[in-house]
Write a protein that holds these residues in place. Structure first.
Motif, PDB file in Angstrom:
ATOM      1  N   ALA A 154      29.407 108.598 -68.701  1.00 47.52           N
ATOM      2  CA  ALA A 154      30.444 108.941 -67.725  1.00 47.52           C
ATOM      3  C   ALA A 154      30.535 107.914 -66.600  1.00 47.52           C
ATOM      4  CB  ALA A 154      30.166 110.324 -67.147  1.00 47.52           C
ATOM      5  N   ASN A 155      29.727 106.860 -66.729  1.00 47.68           N
ATOM      6  CA  ASN A 155      29.759 105.803 -65.716  1.00 47.68           C
ATOM      7  C   ASN A 155      29.376 106.308 -64.325  1.00 47.68           C
ATOM      8  OD1 ASN A 155      30.005 103.150 -65.343  1.00 47.68           O
ATOM      9  ND2 ASN A 155      32.265 103.119 -65.227  1.00 47.68           N
ATOM     10  N   VAL A 156      28.415 107.211 -64.257  1.00 47.06           N
ATOM     11  CA  VAL A 156      27.966 107.792 -63.000  1.00 47.06           C
ATOM     12  C   VAL A 156      26.806 106.939 -62.458  1.00 47.06           C
ATOM     13  CG1 VAL A 156      26.752 109.798 -62.030  1.00 47.06           C
ATOM     14  CG2 VAL A 156      28.693 110.133 -63.569  1.00 47.06           C
ATOM     15  N   PRO A 157      26.880 106.552 -61.170  1.00 43.54           N
ATOM     16  CA  PRO A 157      25.845 105.667 -60.643  1.00 43.54           C
ATOM     17  C   PRO A 157      24.484 106.355 -60.509  1.00 43.54           C
ATOM     18  CG  PRO A 157      27.332 106.350 -58.885  1.00 43.54           C
ATOM     19  CD  PRO A 157      27.912 106.879 -60.170  1.00 43.54           C
TER      20      PRO A 157
ATOM     21  N   PRO B 218      25.268 116.139 -39.836  1.00 52.41           N
ATOM     22  CA  PRO B 218      26.200 115.555 -38.867  1.00 52.41           C
ATOM     23  C   PRO B 218      26.266 114.029 -38.950  1.00 52.41           C
ATOM     24  CG  PRO B 218      24.581 117.011 -37.792  1.00 52.41           C
ATOM     25  CD  PRO B 218      24.164 116.867 -39.210  1.00 52.41           C
ATOM     26  N   TRP B 219      25.229 113.414 -39.519  1.00 49.41           N
ATOM     27  CA  TRP B 219      25.166 111.953 -39.595  1.00 49.41           C
ATOM     28  C   TRP B 219      25.890 111.399 -40.818  1.00 49.41           C
ATOM     29  CZ3 TRP B 219      22.890 111.002 -44.216  1.00 49.41           C
ATOM     30  CH2 TRP B 219      22.063 112.003 -44.728  1.00 49.41           C
ATOM     31  N   ALA B 220      26.272 112.268 -41.753  1.00 51.73           N
ATOM     32  CA  ALA B 220      26.824 111.765 -43.015  1.00 51.73           C
ATOM     33  C   ALA B 220      28.278 111.346 -42.853  1.00 51.73           C
ATOM     34  CB  ALA B 220      26.707 112.834 -44.098  1.00 51.73           C
ATOM     35  N   ASP B 221      28.701 110.383 -43.638  1.00 50.36           N
ATOM     36  CA  ASP B 221      30.078 109.925 -43.673  1.00 50.36           C
ATOM     37  C   ASP B 221      30.965 111.096 -44.129  1.00 50.36           C
ATOM     38  OD1 ASP B 221      32.505 108.791 -44.316  1.00 50.36           O
ATOM     39  OD2 ASP B 221      31.646 107.072 -45.357  1.00 50.36           O
ATOM     40  N   PRO B 222      32.007 111.416 -43.357  1.00 49.57           N
ATOM     41  CA  PRO B 222      32.861 112.544 -43.763  1.00 49.57           C
ATOM     42  C   PRO B 222      33.480 112.349 -45.153  1.00 49.57           C
ATOM     43  CG  PRO B 222      33.472 111.716 -41.565  1.00 49.57           C
ATOM     44  CD  PRO B 222      32.415 110.800 -42.092  1.00 49.57           C
ATOM     45  N   ALA B 223      33.520 111.108 -45.636  1.00 44.41           N
ATOM     46  CA  ALA B 223      34.123 110.854 -46.956  1.00 44.41           C
ATOM     47  C   ALA B 223      33.125 111.049 -48.093  1.00 44.41           C
ATOM     48  CB  ALA B 223      34.682 109.431 -46.994  1.00 44.41           C
ATOM     49  N   LEU B 224      31.870 111.395 -47.746  1.00 42.82           N
ATOM     50  CA  LEU B 224      30.831 111.465 -48.780  1.00 42.82           C
ATOM     51  C   LEU B 224      31.176 112.453 -49.903  1.00 42.82           C
ATOM     52  CD1 LEU B 224      27.915 110.690 -49.715  1.00 42.82           C
ATOM     53  CD2 LEU B 224      27.125 112.680 -48.413  1.00 42.82           C
ATOM     54  N   VAL B 225      31.617 113.653 -49.520  1.00 39.08           N
ATOM     55  CA  VAL B 225      31.870 114.681 -50.541  1.00 39.08           C
ATOM     56  C   VAL B 225      32.971 114.225 -51.500  1.00 39.08           C
ATOM     57  CG1 VAL B 225      32.628 117.052 -50.942  1.00 39.08           C
ATOM     58  CG2 VAL B 225      31.002 116.559 -49.109  1.00 39.08           C
ATOM     59  N   ASP B 226      34.040 113.642 -50.944  1.00 42.00           N
ATOM     60  CA  ASP B 226      35.131 113.166 -51.818  1.00 42.00           C
ATOM     61  C   ASP B 226      34.631 112.075 -52.750  1.00 42.00           C
ATOM     62  OD1 ASP B 226      36.859 114.893 -50.671  1.00 42.00           O
ATOM     63  OD2 ASP B 226      37.836 113.409 -49.371  1.00 42.00           O
ATOM     64  N   GLU B 227      33.797 111.186 -52.213  1.00 44.72           N
ATOM     65  CA  GLU B 227      33.289 110.078 -53.034  1.00 44.72           C
ATOM     66  C   GLU B 227      32.434 110.611 -54.188  1.00 44.72           C
ATOM     67  OE1 GLU B 227      30.858 107.189 -50.948  1.00 44.72           O
ATOM     68  OE2 GLU B 227      30.246 106.326 -52.881  1.00 44.72           O
ATOM     69  N   VAL B 228      31.551 111.577 -53.866  1.00 45.30           N
ATOM     70  CA  VAL B 228      30.660 112.116 -54.898  1.00 45.30           C
ATOM     71  C   VAL B 228      31.454 112.929 -55.918  1.00 45.30           C
ATOM     72  CG1 VAL B 228      28.652 113.593 -55.315  1.00 45.30           C
ATOM     73  CG2 VAL B 228      28.687 112.071 -53.339  1.00 45.30           C
ATOM     74  N   MET B 229      32.502 113.607 -55.455  1.00 42.07           N
ATOM     75  CA  MET B 229      33.383 114.321 -56.390  1.00 42.07           C
ATOM     76  C   MET B 229      33.949 113.347 -57.417  1.00 42.07           C
ATOM     77  SD  MET B 229      34.222 117.457 -56.618  1.00 42.07           S
ATOM     78  CE  MET B 229      35.947 117.614 -57.079  1.00 42.07           C
ATOM     79  N   GLU B 230      34.447 112.212 -56.893  1.00 41.71           N
ATOM     80  CA  GLU B 230      35.157 111.262 -57.735  1.00 41.71           C
ATOM     81  C   GLU B 230      34.231 110.460 -58.647  1.00 41.71           C
ATOM     82  OE1 GLU B 230      37.915 107.562 -56.537  1.00 41.71           O
ATOM     83  OE2 GLU B 230      38.117 109.371 -55.297  1.00 41.71           O
ATOM     84  N   THR B 231      33.056 110.094 -58.118  1.00 38.81           N
ATOM     85  CA  THR B 231      32.199 109.187 -58.894  1.00 38.81           C
ATOM     86  C   THR B 231      31.111 109.921 -59.676  1.00 38.81           C
ATOM     87  OG1 THR B 231      30.675 108.842 -57.039  1.00 38.81           O
ATOM     88  CG2 THR B 231      32.516 107.297 -57.231  1.00 38.81           C
TER      89      THR B 231
ATOM     90  N   GLY C 266      24.931 101.872 -52.215  1.00 33.09           N
ATOM     91  CA  GLY C 266      25.861 102.962 -52.512  1.00 33.09           C
ATOM     92  C   GLY C 266      25.144 104.222 -52.966  1.00 33.09           C
ATOM     93  N   VAL C 267      25.935 105.240 -53.279  1.00 35.08           N
ATOM     94  CA  VAL C 267      25.389 106.536 -53.689  1.00 35.08           C
ATOM     95  C   VAL C 267      24.832 106.425 -55.109  1.00 35.08           C
ATOM     96  CG1 VAL C 267      26.005 108.924 -54.218  1.00 35.08           C
ATOM     97  CG2 VAL C 267      27.011 107.801 -52.237  1.00 35.08           C
ATOM     98  N   ARG C 268      23.623 106.973 -55.330  1.00 34.81           N
ATOM     99  CA  ARG C 268      23.027 107.014 -56.675  1.00 34.81           C
ATOM    100  C   ARG C 268      22.527 108.436 -56.935  1.00 34.81           C
ATOM    101  NH1 ARG C 268      24.919 102.751 -56.429  1.00 34.81           N
ATOM    102  NH2 ARG C 268      24.101 100.679 -56.930  1.00 34.81           N
ATOM    103  N   VAL C 269      22.688 108.897 -58.177  1.00 37.90           N
ATOM    104  CA  VAL C 269      22.146 110.200 -58.552  1.00 37.90           C
ATOM    105  C   VAL C 269      20.647 110.067 -58.812  1.00 37.90           C
ATOM    106  CG1 VAL C 269      22.172 112.031 -60.293  1.00 37.90           C
ATOM    107  CG2 VAL C 269      24.319 110.999 -59.518  1.00 37.90           C
ATOM    108  N   ILE C 270      19.858 110.895 -58.137  1.00 34.13           N
ATOM    109  CA  ILE C 270      18.418 110.965 -58.406  1.00 34.13           C
ATOM    110  C   ILE C 270      18.163 111.933 -59.550  1.00 34.13           C
ATOM    111  CG2 ILE C 270      16.194 111.735 -57.491  1.00 34.13           C
ATOM    112  CD1 ILE C 270      16.974 110.736 -54.803  1.00 34.13           C
TER     113      ILE C 270
END
Ligand code: AMP
Ligand code: GLY
Length: 413
Positions: free
Chosen positions: A113-116, A225-238, A268-272
């Motif tokens: 699925a090309n997931v990082p 509170p420190w996380a990028d507000p775009a994080l959830v959208d990014e993780v949804m997409e990638t 960048g974001v990586r799945v553990i």
């Protein structure tokens, strides 16, 4: 709706608490449950790994809906006979739960699925393991392929310890070390539509300053509170949508809770890891903030109707939970000791509450410890600092001989 929850930890207490507050729920059962869950649900003894027994229980109770909490029954395929009987279930099939049950399977799905995620090798011999460890260098990350209740992963700079863990497992995944903060993001899915919840952070090490052995989780907070507000959208997409799409493409759709354990690395974001169920203790803080009634959301996932579900509503505030662990946890937890101060720890306005993880009732009604993680003491407030101070004040009321908890959950957030 008549609902049966399978499991008996703090996650299931959090689920039962939310379900019990939902006017859609007319009867709430839990099997096997614990002393805290007994306050909000009727308990029934069952072997949660026995699909036939769980199905018989659901039928006998006239349950309209079953929610399976822990990974072990999911990976054992307990959702399958329930679905065959026509009972809606929140929780993936045995085949789809392999996403948690086998690290190698999860890596295969992510590659397709090309997931990082971290680069990795699947090793079956000591020689292969030695070669993989050498290729990545320290710090070494060695993961048992199968389920290991939070004890399957060793992260160490000691090559001997890495080799020893690899030798102790049948099949191991050895992977590159990921640095950066960890985030847990849960998503509810019906196999097609994916609805993300709010991110949380877990504290996996046993002692303050992230020292000591890995545990099932010693505390959590949400939001970040420190996380990028775009994080959830990014993780949804990638991550989340491509993984759900890939499992559906393979003919094993994943319906239930998809938990992405993420590292926010400099690259960048990586799945553990993926889990096939709500995380514990993150669920305690995420559900404390969810305003949308839980039953409808989980039932829509179980019946393939998430696409029409209204947007989730969240409290503006924060929640923090602190796990009280038994003496000797995680190596050799002591159990059977009385717990006091439970009532004092719960505020009348609901801003603090105690979720039971490993407890049972003695014949005389005393609450006894009955597990490694014993309680999850939760505070809510207008921000993380207020929720944190309430959670610790509440934890201060509780006495359990020899118990320990971290004093730095959500500190400085
Ligand atoms: P897991 O059971 O895969 O979530 O691993 C348990 C914990 O080990 C994670 O929460 C991380 O703290 C750590 N861990 C797992 N994989 C890695 C990795 N590739 N790099 C760094 N730490 C890791
Ligand atoms: N909090 C980690 C887990 O549920 O696996």
């Amino acid at each position: 709706m008549n609902v049966l929850v399978i499991g008996g930890g703090a996650r299931e207490h959090a689920l039962c608490r939310a379900l019990s507050l939902d006017p859609d729920v007319t009867a709430l059962h839990c099997a096997p449950g614990n002393a805290g869950i007994a306050q909000v649900a009727r308990l029934h003894p069952v072997d949660p790994l026995d699909g036939a027994a769980v199905t018989e229980l659901a039928v006998a109770l006239g349950a309209d809906f079953v929610v399976i909490g822990p990974e072990a029954p999911l990976v054992a395929g307990v959702a399958d006979p329930l679905r065959e009987r026509g009972i809606p279930v929140f929780g993936p099939s045995g085949e789809a739960a392999l996403l948690e049950g086998s690290k190698a399977f999860a890596k295969d799905v992510m590659a397709a699925a090309n997931v990082p995620t971290a680069r990795s090798y699947l090793c079956t011999t000591p020689a292969e393991a030695a070669e993989a460890l050498d290729a990545f260098g320290a710090p070494y990350v060695v993961k048992d392929d199968g389920l290991a209740a939070g004890k399957g992963v060793v992260v160490t700079s000691d090559l001997k310890a890495a080799l020893a863990h690899a030798a102790a497992c049948d099949r191991v995944v050895i992977e590159e070390f990921l640095d950066g903060p960890e985030v847990s993001l849960f998503a509810v899915t019906d196999g097609t539509t994916v609805v993300p919840l709010q991110p949380a952070q877990d504290f996996k090490r046993a002692y303050d300053n992230d020292e000591g052995p890995n545990t099932g989780g010693m505390g959590a907070y949400s939001p970040l509170p420190w996380a990028d507000p775009a994080l959830v959208d990014e993780v949804m997409e990638t991550v989340l949508q491509p993984t759900v799409d890939e499992l559906r493409r393979r003919g094993t759709p994943f319906s239930g809770l998809l938990y992405a354990g993420l590292a926010l690395t400099t690259r960048g974001v990586r799945v553990i890891e993926f889990n096939a169920r709500f995380g514990d203790p993150e669920t305690q803080v995420v559900l404390a903030r969810l305003k949308t009634p839980l039953t409808g959301l989980l039932h829509a996932a179980a019946t393939g109707r998430l696409a029409d579900f209204p947007a989730l509503r969240w409290s503006e505030g924060a929640a923090v939970t602190v796990v009280i662990a038994a003496e000797g946890y995680p190596e050799s937890p002591r159990s059977g000791d009385p717990i006091t101060g439970l009532a004092e720890a719960e505020a009348a306005d609901g801003s603090t509450f105690v979720l039971h993880a490993g407890t049972r009732l003695a014949e005389d009604g005393t609450v006894l410890s009955a597990g490694g993680r014993v309680l999850s003491v939760t505070g809510t407030g207008k921000d993380v600092a207020q929720a944190r101070s309430r959670a610790y004040a509440a934890a201060g009321h509780i006495a359990l001989r020899g118990s320990h908890h971290r004093s730095d959950i959500a500190a400085g957030v």
